[in-house]
Enzyme design. Structure first.
Site, short mmCIF file in Angstrom:
data_model
loop_
_atom_site.label_atom_id
_atom_site.label_comp_id
_atom_site.label_asym_id
_atom_site.label_seq_id
_atom_site.Cartn_x
_atom_site.Cartn_y
_atom_site.Cartn_z
CG ASP A 69 -2.10 0.90 1.11
OD1 ASP A 69 -2.35 1.41 -0.01
OD2 ASP A 69 -2.78 1.12 2.12
CG ASN B 135 -8.10 -1.76 -5.07
OD1 ASN B 135 -7.20 -2.59 -4.89
ND2 ASN B 135 -8.31 -0.78 -4.19
#
Ligand code: IPE
Ligand code: IPE
Ligand code: MG
Length: 250
Positions: A27, A75
Protein backbone atom coordinates in the site's frame (compact mmCIF):
# COMPACT_ATOMS: atom_id res chain seq x y z
CA UNK A 1 26.24 -1.93 6.56
CA UNK A 2 27.15 -1.41 2.85
CA UNK A 3 24.32 -2.26 0.46
CA UNK A 4 26.16 -5.23 -1.05
CA UNK A 5 26.00 -6.93 2.37
CA UNK A 6 22.22 -7.06 2.14
CA UNK A 7 22.57 -9.80 -0.50
CA UNK A 8 22.98 -12.28 2.33
CA UNK A 9 20.66 -12.85 5.25
CA UNK A 10 21.67 -10.24 7.87
CA UNK A 11 23.64 -12.03 10.62
CA UNK A 12 21.28 -11.03 13.43
CA UNK A 13 18.40 -12.91 11.79
CA UNK A 14 18.07 -16.57 12.70
CA UNK A 15 17.77 -18.61 9.48
CA UNK A 16 15.92 -21.33 11.42
CA UNK A 17 13.17 -18.95 12.50
CA UNK A 18 12.31 -17.16 9.30
CA UNK A 19 8.67 -17.10 8.23
CA UNK A 20 7.88 -19.70 5.59
CA UNK A 21 5.21 -17.56 4.07
CA UNK A 22 5.01 -13.76 4.05
CA UNK A 23 1.87 -11.90 2.96
CA UNK A 24 2.09 -8.26 1.94
CA UNK A 25 -0.49 -5.52 1.52
CA UNK A 26 1.49 -3.37 -0.90
CA UNK A 27 0.00 0.00 0.00
CA UNK A 28 0.96 3.64 -0.53
CA UNK A 29 1.84 3.83 -4.22
CA UNK A 30 -0.50 6.76 -4.82
CA UNK A 31 0.76 8.75 -1.86
CA UNK A 32 4.38 8.08 -2.83
CA UNK A 33 3.73 9.63 -6.25
CA UNK A 34 1.60 12.50 -4.95
CA UNK A 35 4.27 13.50 -2.44
CA UNK A 36 6.60 14.00 -5.39
CA UNK A 37 4.07 15.81 -7.56
CA UNK A 38 3.78 12.84 -9.92
CA UNK A 39 0.58 11.20 -11.12
CA UNK A 40 -0.49 8.22 -9.00
CA UNK A 41 0.33 5.88 -11.88
CA UNK A 42 4.02 6.59 -11.40
CA UNK A 43 3.73 5.15 -7.89
CA UNK A 44 2.22 1.95 -9.25
CA UNK A 45 5.10 1.59 -11.70
CA UNK A 46 7.62 2.00 -8.89
CA UNK A 47 5.61 -0.48 -6.86
CA UNK A 48 6.26 -3.16 -9.47
CA UNK A 49 10.00 -2.57 -9.08
CA UNK A 50 9.68 -3.01 -5.32
CA UNK A 51 7.85 -6.30 -5.79
CA UNK A 52 10.51 -7.65 -8.14
CA UNK A 53 13.21 -6.71 -5.66
CA UNK A 54 11.32 -8.35 -2.79
CA UNK A 55 10.98 -11.61 -4.71
CA UNK A 56 14.76 -11.60 -5.24
CA UNK A 57 15.34 -10.81 -1.59
CA UNK A 58 13.11 -13.66 -0.39
CA UNK A 59 15.05 -16.02 -2.64
CA UNK A 60 18.41 -14.70 -1.42
CA UNK A 61 17.40 -14.94 2.22
CA UNK A 62 15.63 -18.30 2.08
CA UNK A 63 11.96 -17.40 2.44
CA UNK A 64 10.08 -19.75 0.12
CA UNK A 65 6.63 -18.23 -0.23
CA UNK A 66 5.17 -14.76 -0.76
CA UNK A 67 1.57 -13.64 -1.26
CA UNK A 68 0.96 -10.07 -2.40
CA UNK A 69 -2.23 -8.04 -2.60
CA UNK A 70 -2.21 -6.40 -6.02
CA UNK A 71 -5.87 -5.47 -6.60
CA UNK A 72 -8.87 -5.84 -4.32
CA UNK A 73 -12.49 -6.42 -5.24
CA UNK A 74 -13.08 -2.94 -3.81
CA UNK A 75 -10.42 -1.32 -6.02
CA UNK A 76 -12.88 -1.36 -8.97
CA UNK A 77 -14.42 1.69 -7.31
CA UNK A 78 -11.39 3.81 -8.23
CA UNK A 79 -11.49 6.09 -11.29
CA UNK A 80 -11.69 4.11 -14.52
CA UNK A 81 -8.41 5.61 -15.70
CA UNK A 82 -6.54 4.17 -12.71
CA UNK A 83 -8.27 0.79 -12.95
CA UNK A 84 -7.41 0.51 -16.65
CA UNK A 85 -3.85 1.56 -16.00
CA UNK A 86 -3.45 -1.11 -13.32
CA UNK A 87 -4.90 -3.84 -15.53
CA UNK A 88 -2.45 -2.90 -18.28
CA UNK A 89 0.41 -2.74 -15.82
CA UNK A 90 -0.31 -6.26 -14.52
CA UNK A 91 -0.44 -7.57 -18.05
CA UNK A 92 2.74 -5.78 -19.06
CA UNK A 93 4.55 -6.97 -15.97
CA UNK A 94 3.61 -10.58 -16.59
CA UNK A 95 4.77 -10.44 -20.21
CA UNK A 96 8.03 -8.76 -19.24
CA UNK A 97 8.90 -10.76 -16.17
CA UNK A 98 7.62 -14.23 -16.89
CA UNK A 99 10.76 -15.58 -18.58
CA UNK A 100 13.06 -14.31 -15.82
CA UNK A 101 10.78 -15.54 -13.05
CA UNK A 102 10.54 -18.93 -14.71
CA UNK A 103 14.32 -19.08 -14.97
CA UNK A 104 14.55 -18.24 -11.26
CA UNK A 105 12.29 -21.18 -10.46
CA UNK A 106 9.30 -19.07 -9.42
CA UNK A 107 5.97 -20.88 -9.23
CA UNK A 108 3.31 -18.25 -9.97
CA UNK A 109 -0.23 -18.60 -8.70
CA UNK A 110 -3.17 -16.21 -8.57
CA UNK A 111 -5.90 -15.92 -6.00
CA UNK A 112 -9.15 -14.02 -6.42
CA UNK A 113 -11.92 -14.10 -8.97
CA UNK A 114 -10.22 -13.77 -12.33
CA UNK A 115 -13.44 -14.16 -14.34
CA UNK A 116 -14.11 -10.40 -14.44
CA UNK A 117 -10.57 -9.39 -15.41
CA UNK A 118 -9.83 -8.33 -19.00
CA UNK A 119 -9.60 -11.44 -21.23
CA UNK A 120 -6.06 -10.60 -22.39
CA UNK A 121 -4.94 -10.41 -18.74
CA UNK A 122 -6.66 -13.71 -17.94
CA UNK A 123 -4.84 -15.28 -20.88
CA UNK A 124 -1.37 -14.28 -19.70
CA UNK A 125 -2.27 -15.29 -16.12
CA UNK A 126 -3.23 -18.76 -17.35
CA UNK A 127 -0.09 -18.97 -19.42
CA UNK A 128 2.08 -17.88 -16.50
CA UNK A 129 0.42 -20.38 -14.18
CA UNK A 130 0.87 -23.25 -16.62
CA UNK A 131 4.44 -22.31 -17.55
CA UNK A 132 5.63 -22.14 -13.95
CA UNK A 133 3.50 -24.99 -12.55
CA UNK A 134 6.49 -27.32 -12.18
CA UNK A 135 8.74 -24.81 -10.40
CA UNK A 136 9.47 -25.58 -6.78
CA UNK A 137 12.13 -23.15 -5.61
CA UNK A 138 9.87 -20.18 -4.84
CA UNK A 139 6.11 -19.58 -4.61
CA UNK A 140 4.67 -16.21 -5.60
CA UNK A 141 0.94 -15.83 -5.12
CA UNK A 142 -0.66 -12.71 -6.52
CA UNK A 143 -4.05 -11.62 -5.21
CA UNK A 144 -5.77 -10.01 -8.17
CA UNK A 145 -9.42 -9.04 -7.98
CA UNK A 146 -9.22 -10.63 -4.57
CA UNK A 147 -11.65 -10.07 -1.70
CA UNK A 148 -11.62 -12.39 1.26
CA UNK A 149 -15.35 -12.19 1.98
CA UNK A 150 -16.14 -12.95 -1.63
CA UNK A 151 -13.71 -15.88 -1.53
CA UNK A 152 -15.45 -17.27 1.57
CA UNK A 153 -18.87 -16.88 -0.05
CA UNK A 154 -17.62 -18.68 -3.17
CA UNK A 155 -16.34 -21.52 -0.98
CA UNK A 156 -19.76 -21.76 0.74
CA UNK A 157 -21.50 -21.84 -2.62
CA UNK A 158 -19.25 -24.66 -3.84
CA UNK A 159 -19.91 -26.66 -0.68
CA UNK A 160 -23.63 -25.93 -0.89
CA UNK A 161 -23.67 -27.39 -4.38
CA UNK A 162 -21.91 -30.52 -3.12
CA UNK A 163 -24.45 -30.89 -0.32
CA UNK A 164 -27.29 -30.45 -2.80
CA UNK A 165 -25.74 -33.12 -5.04
CA UNK A 166 -25.47 -35.52 -2.11
CA UNK A 167 -21.64 -35.62 -2.22
CA UNK A 168 -21.13 -33.80 1.07
CA UNK A 169 -22.54 -34.27 4.53
CA UNK A 170 -22.73 -30.91 6.41
CA UNK A 171 -21.70 -32.62 9.66
CA UNK A 172 -18.43 -33.66 8.07
CA UNK A 173 -17.33 -30.13 7.23
CA UNK A 174 -14.15 -29.30 9.14
CA UNK A 175 -11.81 -26.30 9.23
CA UNK A 176 -9.47 -28.21 6.93
CA UNK A 177 -12.12 -29.28 4.45
CA UNK A 178 -13.51 -25.73 4.35
CA UNK A 179 -10.04 -24.30 3.70
CA UNK A 180 -9.74 -26.67 0.76
CA UNK A 181 -12.51 -24.72 -0.98
CA UNK A 182 -10.69 -21.40 -0.67
CA UNK A 183 -8.47 -20.01 -3.45
CA UNK A 184 -5.52 -20.71 -1.16
CA UNK A 185 -6.28 -24.45 -0.88
CA UNK A 186 -2.75 -25.36 -1.98
CA UNK A 187 -1.02 -22.64 0.07
CA UNK A 188 -0.11 -22.76 3.77
CA UNK A 189 -1.30 -19.89 5.96
CA UNK A 190 0.99 -16.84 6.12
CA UNK A 191 3.24 -16.52 9.17
CA UNK A 192 3.80 -12.81 8.77
CA UNK A 193 1.63 -10.04 7.32
CA UNK A 194 3.33 -6.81 6.32
CA UNK A 195 1.32 -3.70 5.50
CA UNK A 196 3.10 -0.62 4.22
CA UNK A 197 1.94 3.03 4.39
CA UNK A 198 0.99 2.88 8.05
CA UNK A 199 -2.60 1.70 7.71
CA UNK A 200 -3.82 -0.64 10.44
CA UNK A 201 -6.49 -2.62 8.64
CA UNK A 202 -6.82 -5.80 6.63
CA UNK A 203 -8.86 -4.29 3.76
CA UNK A 204 -10.53 -7.65 3.05
CA UNK A 205 -7.25 -9.57 2.67
CA UNK A 206 -6.98 -13.26 3.70
CA UNK A 207 -9.38 -12.95 6.64
CA UNK A 208 -9.48 -16.70 7.22
CA UNK A 209 -5.83 -17.42 6.43
CA UNK A 210 -4.36 -14.69 8.66
CA UNK A 211 -5.97 -16.07 11.82
CA UNK A 212 -2.58 -16.56 13.52
CA UNK A 213 -0.23 -14.44 11.39
CA UNK A 214 2.01 -11.91 13.08
CA UNK A 215 1.08 -8.43 11.86
CA UNK A 216 3.70 -5.82 11.04
CA UNK A 217 2.79 -2.34 9.89
CA UNK A 218 5.30 0.24 8.71
CA UNK A 219 4.79 3.86 7.68
CA UNK A 220 7.14 3.31 4.72
CA UNK A 221 5.25 3.63 1.43
CA UNK A 222 5.39 0.58 -0.81
CA UNK A 223 7.73 2.02 -3.50
CA UNK A 224 10.27 2.76 -0.73
CA UNK A 225 10.08 -0.69 0.87
CA UNK A 226 13.56 -2.16 0.40
CA UNK A 227 15.78 -4.89 1.88
CA UNK A 228 16.48 -2.81 4.96
CA UNK A 229 12.77 -2.39 5.65
CA UNK A 230 12.18 -6.09 5.04
CA UNK A 231 14.98 -6.88 7.47
CA UNK A 232 13.24 -4.68 10.08
CA UNK A 233 9.98 -6.57 9.55
CA UNK A 234 11.74 -9.93 9.92
CA UNK A 235 13.57 -8.77 13.02
CA UNK A 236 10.27 -7.70 14.59
CA UNK A 237 8.78 -11.07 13.60
CA UNK A 238 11.61 -12.99 15.27
CA UNK A 239 11.07 -11.04 18.48
CA UNK A 240 7.43 -12.08 18.71
CA UNK A 241 6.26 -14.92 20.92
CA UNK A 242 3.84 -16.92 18.76
CA UNK A 243 1.72 -18.54 21.41
CA UNK A 244 -1.25 -19.80 19.36
CA UNK A 245 -3.40 -19.55 22.46
CA UNK A 246 -0.93 -21.40 24.69
CA UNK A 247 1.04 -19.80 27.49
CA UNK A 248 4.43 -19.76 25.76
CA UNK A 249 5.89 -20.92 22.49
CA UNK A 250 8.88 -22.58 24.16
C1 IPE B 1 -1.61 0.26 -3.37
O1 IPE B 1 -1.35 1.62 -3.41
C2 IPE B 1 -1.81 -0.35 -4.73
C3 IPE B 1 -3.20 -0.69 -5.05
C4 IPE B 1 -4.22 -0.62 -4.25
C5 IPE B 1 -3.44 -1.16 -6.40
P1 IPE B 1 -2.54 2.67 -3.40
O2 IPE B 1 -2.94 2.95 -4.82
O3 IPE B 1 -3.64 2.22 -2.53
O4 IPE B 1 -1.81 3.94 -2.80
P2 IPE B 1 -2.42 4.95 -1.73
O5 IPE B 1 -2.89 4.14 -0.59
O6 IPE B 1 -3.54 5.67 -2.41
O7 IPE B 1 -1.28 5.84 -1.40
C1 IPE C 1 -5.50 -2.62 -0.22
O1 IPE C 1 -5.14 -1.30 -0.35
C2 IPE C 1 -5.48 -3.29 -1.56
C3 IPE C 1 -4.17 -3.43 -2.18
C4 IPE C 1 -3.03 -3.10 -1.67
C5 IPE C 1 -4.20 -4.00 -3.48
P1 IPE C 1 -6.23 -0.14 -0.47
O2 IPE C 1 -5.49 1.12 -0.62
O3 IPE C 1 -7.20 -0.49 -1.54
O4 IPE C 1 -6.98 -0.24 0.92
P2 IPE C 1 -7.84 0.85 1.72
O5 IPE C 1 -8.83 1.41 0.75
O6 IPE C 1 -6.88 1.90 2.19
O7 IPE C 1 -8.45 0.09 2.84
MG1 MG D 1 -4.02 2.45 -0.57
Amino acid sequence: MPLSDWQLLPPDLDPQRLPNHVAVIMDGNGRWAQQRGFPRMMGHRRGVRTLKALVRCCQDWGIPSLTVYAFSTENWQRPLEEVNFLMQLFEQMLWQELAVMHQQGVHLQFIGDNSSLPPSLQAIMDYARQTTAGNRSFYLNVALNYGSRQEIVRACQAMGRQIQGGQLNPDEITENSFAQHLDTAAIADPDLLIRTSGELRLSNFLLWQLAYAEIYSTPILWPDFDRVEFYRALLAYQRRDRRFGRLSSS
